[in-house]
Design a protein around this motif. Sequence first.
Motif, PDB file in Angstrom:
ATOM      1  N   SER A  39     -11.078  -5.089 -52.857  1.00  0.00           N
ATOM      2  CA  SER A  39     -12.187  -5.592 -53.679  1.00  0.00           C
ATOM      3  C   SER A  39     -13.334  -4.585 -53.732  1.00  0.00           C
ATOM      4  CB  SER A  39     -12.683  -6.954 -53.176  1.00  0.00           C
ATOM      5  OG  SER A  39     -13.301  -6.837 -51.902  1.00  0.00           O
ATOM      6  N   LEU A  40     -13.550  -3.839 -52.653  1.00  0.00           N
ATOM      7  CA  LEU A  40     -14.571  -2.793 -52.655  1.00  0.00           C
ATOM      8  C   LEU A  40     -14.210  -1.694 -53.655  1.00  0.00           C
ATOM      9  CD1 LEU A  40     -17.080  -1.383 -51.220  1.00  0.00           C
ATOM     10  CD2 LEU A  40     -15.304  -0.080 -50.055  1.00  0.00           C
ATOM     11  N   LEU A  41     -12.957  -1.273 -53.655  1.00  0.00           N
ATOM     12  CA  LEU A  41     -12.534  -0.231 -54.585  1.00  0.00           C
ATOM     13  C   LEU A  41     -12.626  -0.699 -56.038  1.00  0.00           C
ATOM     14  CD1 LEU A  41      -9.509   1.221 -52.589  1.00  0.00           C
ATOM     15  CD2 LEU A  41     -11.793   2.217 -52.855  1.00  0.00           C
ATOM     16  N   VAL A  42     -12.224  -1.940 -56.288  1.00  0.00           N
ATOM     17  CA  VAL A  42     -12.309  -2.490 -57.655  1.00  0.00           C
ATOM     18  C   VAL A  42     -13.767  -2.607 -58.084  1.00  0.00           C
ATOM     19  CG1 VAL A  42     -11.883  -4.559 -59.052  1.00  0.00           C
ATOM     20  CG2 VAL A  42     -10.087  -3.665 -57.552  1.00  0.00           C
ATOM     21  N   MET A  43     -14.629  -3.119 -57.188  1.00  0.00           N
ATOM     22  CA  MET A  43     -16.048  -3.236 -57.500  1.00  0.00           C
ATOM     23  C   MET A  43     -16.650  -1.863 -57.775  1.00  0.00           C
ATOM     24  SD  MET A  43     -19.210  -4.298 -55.026  1.00  0.00           S
ATOM     25  CE  MET A  43     -19.012  -2.729 -54.181  1.00  0.00           C
ATOM     26  N   SER A  44     -16.336  -0.885 -56.951  1.00  0.00           N
ATOM     27  CA  SER A  44     -16.881   0.463 -57.121  1.00  0.00           C
ATOM     28  C   SER A  44     -16.422   1.080 -58.435  1.00  0.00           C
ATOM     29  CB  SER A  44     -16.459   1.350 -55.953  1.00  0.00           C
ATOM     30  OG  SER A  44     -16.960   0.850 -54.734  1.00  0.00           O
ATOM     31  N   ALA A  45     -15.169   0.872 -58.798  1.00  0.00           N
ATOM     32  CA  ALA A  45     -14.668   1.379 -60.080  1.00  0.00           C
ATOM     33  C   ALA A  45     -15.395   0.699 -61.237  1.00  0.00           C
ATOM     34  CB  ALA A  45     -13.157   1.157 -60.186  1.00  0.00           C
ATOM     35  N   ALA A  46     -15.631  -0.608 -61.107  1.00  0.00           N
ATOM     36  CA  ALA A  46     -16.350  -1.341 -62.161  1.00  0.00           C
ATOM     37  C   ALA A  46     -17.798  -0.852 -62.280  1.00  0.00           C
ATOM     38  CB  ALA A  46     -16.312  -2.845 -61.875  1.00  0.00           C
ATOM     39  N   ILE A  47     -18.430  -0.553 -61.155  1.00  0.00           N
ATOM     40  CA  ILE A  47     -19.785   0.005 -61.196  1.00  0.00           C
ATOM     41  C   ILE A  47     -19.756   1.367 -61.876  1.00  0.00           C
ATOM     42  CG2 ILE A  47     -21.683   0.918 -59.789  1.00  0.00           C
ATOM     43  CD1 ILE A  47     -21.016  -1.359 -57.760  1.00  0.00           C
ATOM     44  N   GLY A  48     -18.727   2.153 -61.601  1.00  0.00           N
ATOM     45  CA  GLY A  48     -18.574   3.435 -62.288  1.00  0.00           C
ATOM     46  C   GLY A  48     -18.461   3.246 -63.792  1.00  0.00           C
ATOM     47  N   LEU A  49     -17.703   2.237 -64.212  1.00  0.00           N
ATOM     48  CA  LEU A  49     -17.572   1.963 -65.646  1.00  0.00           C
ATOM     49  C   LEU A  49     -18.895   1.498 -66.251  1.00  0.00           C
ATOM     50  CD1 LEU A  49     -14.072   0.235 -65.674  1.00  0.00           C
ATOM     51  CD2 LEU A  49     -14.657   2.503 -66.571  1.00  0.00           C
ATOM     52  N   ILE A  50     -19.634   0.683 -65.510  1.00  0.00           N
ATOM     53  CA  ILE A  50     -20.951   0.251 -65.982  1.00  0.00           C
ATOM     54  C   ILE A  50     -21.864   1.462 -66.174  1.00  0.00           C
ATOM     55  CG2 ILE A  50     -23.059  -0.995 -65.332  1.00  0.00           C
ATOM     56  CD1 ILE A  50     -21.321  -3.086 -64.021  1.00  0.00           C
ATOM     57  N   SER A  51     -21.660   2.497 -65.373  1.00  0.00           N
ATOM     58  CA  SER A  51     -22.499   3.696 -65.455  1.00  0.00           C
ATOM     59  C   SER A  51     -22.364   4.421 -66.791  1.00  0.00           C
ATOM     60  CB  SER A  51     -22.163   4.651 -64.308  1.00  0.00           C
ATOM     61  OG  SER A  51     -22.420   4.029 -63.069  1.00  0.00           O
ATOM     62  N   MET A  52     -21.332   4.102 -67.543  1.00  0.00           N
ATOM     63  CA  MET A  52     -21.186   4.704 -68.865  1.00  0.00           C
ATOM     64  C   MET A  52     -22.326   4.290 -69.789  1.00  0.00           C
ATOM     65  SD  MET A  52     -16.995   4.696 -69.353  1.00  0.00           S
ATOM     66  CE  MET A  52     -17.123   3.858 -70.854  1.00  0.00           C
TER      67      MET A  52
END
Length: 131
Positions: A39-52
């Motif tokens: 869940s940490l990895l998925v959340m971090s990837a989603a935060i990365g996508l939000i950074s777009m």
Amino acid sequence: MNKGLRYAMRGTGYGAVAYLVMMAIKPSYAATSLSAIVSLLVMSAAIGLISMIFDSERLNFLAALSLHFVGTLLLVVGRQVYVDGEQFPIVGFLVAYILIYVVVWAVVALNQHLRVTEINRAIVKRNKNKA
């Protein structure tokens, strides 16, 4: 490589490092389940996508930062509820969230500064070689 994938990978990297720092500060974070790590990895990837959102020309920086802050907060709260249930200290959580958010932003800003400086040096060197 796909832009979204690059952002997701970058977010995962920042999230993993932030989590390792948290483990160093509070060793109890080291004893986690596989679902907490995933869940940490998925959340971090989603935060990365939000950074777009920072690439958007429709929003000014402050609007993009505000949306990123809130979106990231929602993802972190969602993960916190998923991992720890609904019981967690809200004030301590918000203070920790803001501190981590600011530190990660400082690291991102430093990283960008170093990359731009390196690119500028390469351009100056190339231009000197042409002259």
